[in-house]
Design an enzyme around this catalytic site. Sequence first.
Site, PDB file in Angstrom:
ATOM      1  N   MET A 271      14.046  52.010  -4.252  1.00 39.11           N
ATOM      2  CA  MET A 271      12.828  51.194  -4.124  1.00 39.11           C
ATOM      3  C   MET A 271      12.062  51.593  -2.858  1.00 39.11           C
ATOM      4  SD  MET A 271      13.599  47.544  -5.816  1.00 39.11           S
ATOM      5  CE  MET A 271      14.366  46.755  -4.435  1.00 39.11           C
TER       6      MET A 271
ATOM      7  N   ALA B 217      11.236  52.764   1.212  1.00 39.90           N
ATOM      8  CA  ALA B 217      11.635  52.383   2.582  1.00 39.90           C
ATOM      9  C   ALA B 217      12.971  53.067   2.893  1.00 39.90           C
ATOM     10  CB  ALA B 217      11.723  50.868   2.738  1.00 39.90           C
ATOM     11  N   LEU B 218      12.979  54.369   2.712  1.00 41.49           N
ATOM     12  CA  LEU B 218      14.230  55.133   2.702  1.00 41.49           C
ATOM     13  C   LEU B 218      14.875  55.213   4.082  1.00 41.49           C
ATOM     14  CD1 LEU B 218      13.171  58.064   0.332  1.00 41.49           C
ATOM     15  CD2 LEU B 218      14.160  55.833  -0.249  1.00 41.49           C
TER      16      LEU B 218
ATOM     17  N   HIS C 169      19.995  56.080   1.636  1.00 35.68           N
ATOM     18  CA  HIS C 169      19.336  56.764   0.509  1.00 35.68           C
ATOM     19  C   HIS C 169      19.455  58.287   0.661  1.00 35.68           C
ATOM     20  CE1 HIS C 169      16.861  52.955   0.946  1.00 35.68           C
ATOM     21  NE2 HIS C 169      17.201  52.879  -0.314  1.00 35.68           N
TER      22      HIS C 169
ATOM     23  N   LYS D 286      27.244  50.251  -1.597  1.00 34.69           N
ATOM     24  CA  LYS D 286      26.708  49.108  -0.848  1.00 34.69           C
ATOM     25  C   LYS D 286      26.374  47.951  -1.807  1.00 34.69           C
ATOM     26  CE  LYS D 286      23.558  46.996   1.967  1.00 34.69           C
ATOM     27  NZ  LYS D 286      22.892  46.208   0.952  1.00 34.69           N
TER      28      LYS D 286
END
Length: 278
Positions: free
Chosen positions: A30, A32-33, A37, A149
Site C-alpha cells: 500500500m 509508504a515503503l 517492503h 509481520k
Amino acid sequence: MLIARTLPDLRAACAHLRRTAGSLALVPTMGALHLGHRTLVRAALASGAATVASIFVNPLQFGPTEDLSRYPRDEAGDLAALQAEGCALAWLPDGATMYPAGDATTISVDGPADGWEGTIRPGHFRGVATVCAKLFGQVRPDRAYFGEKDWQQLQVVRRMATDLLLPLDIVGIETVREPDGLAMSSRNRFLSPTERQTAAGLIGVLRATAASVAARRDAAEPLAHARRTLADQGFAVDYLALVDGPSLMETGRSGPGVRLIAAATLGSVRLLDNIPAG
Ligand code: AMP
C-alpha cells in the site's frame, strides 16, 4: 524501471518481462515503503524473477471508522525506492481500475480469517483477499511475497490461493525490525516521540512471554501477566494469544508451529506483532 498505471500497460509490461526474465514475482503493497517492503522486493529479486511491486491503498480493506484518507502516501519516494532496489515494474492502478463501476464480486474468507484482526476489523480480510485475487489475476506472478509481520493476512492469502487453485506460490518473509525491535510499519510515523519509545516494549513483552510459555503446559498465567505488563506500559491491548500458525486457532500453549500474536494500540496507532512460540 517500468511504471504502469493502466491495465493495457500492465499487461504489455508483464508479457515483456515474462518473455525476457522467465518468471515474475509480485510484491503487493500500500506504499509508504520502508525497509520491510524493500526486504520483500530483495527476496523476490533473489529468486531470479523479474519483480513487480504494486502500490494501491485498498479502500475495501478499511472499515467505516478507519481513516483511509489518513493513510500515508509518498509516490515519488516509493518509486525511487523501488527503482533503487532493482524492481522491474511498478504497478499503480487507480480505484476505478481495481473496482470497476457496478462491481458485485468479492472473495469471502473464513478459517484463518476468523478471530483476531477478523473480529476487530470486520470485512478487512474480505478486502485483502479480494484485492490480492485481482492483483494475482492482473500480474499472473509465479510467486507473491508477503511479510510475516501481518501473520494472519499471510495465512489468509495462502488459504485463498490454495482454495482457489491459483497457480502461484505464496512466500512469507520474516519481520524486519528497527534496532530496538519494533516491527517496521508505515503507521509508526504517527507515534509521538514518547509513544515511539514505549512501542518497543511490545516486542520485549512478546519475547519474554514466548520464553516463559515454552517451559509450561498451561500458558494462561504468563499470558495474563503479559497483558498486565503492556497495560502498565500504556498499551490498550486488543489481544495477545498463542495460536496455531496456519489456522490461527487458539492453542493456549506453546508447541511446534505455534505463534504468539498481539495487537495493541498506543495513542492513535495500532501495532501488530507476532513471533514463534514453539
Ligand atoms: P502494507 O504496505 O502495509 O500493506 O504491507 C505490504 C507488505 O509488506 C505486506 O505483505 C506486509 O506484511 C509487508 N510488511 C510490512 N511491514 C513489514 C515488516 N516490518 N517486515 C516484513 N514485511 C513487512
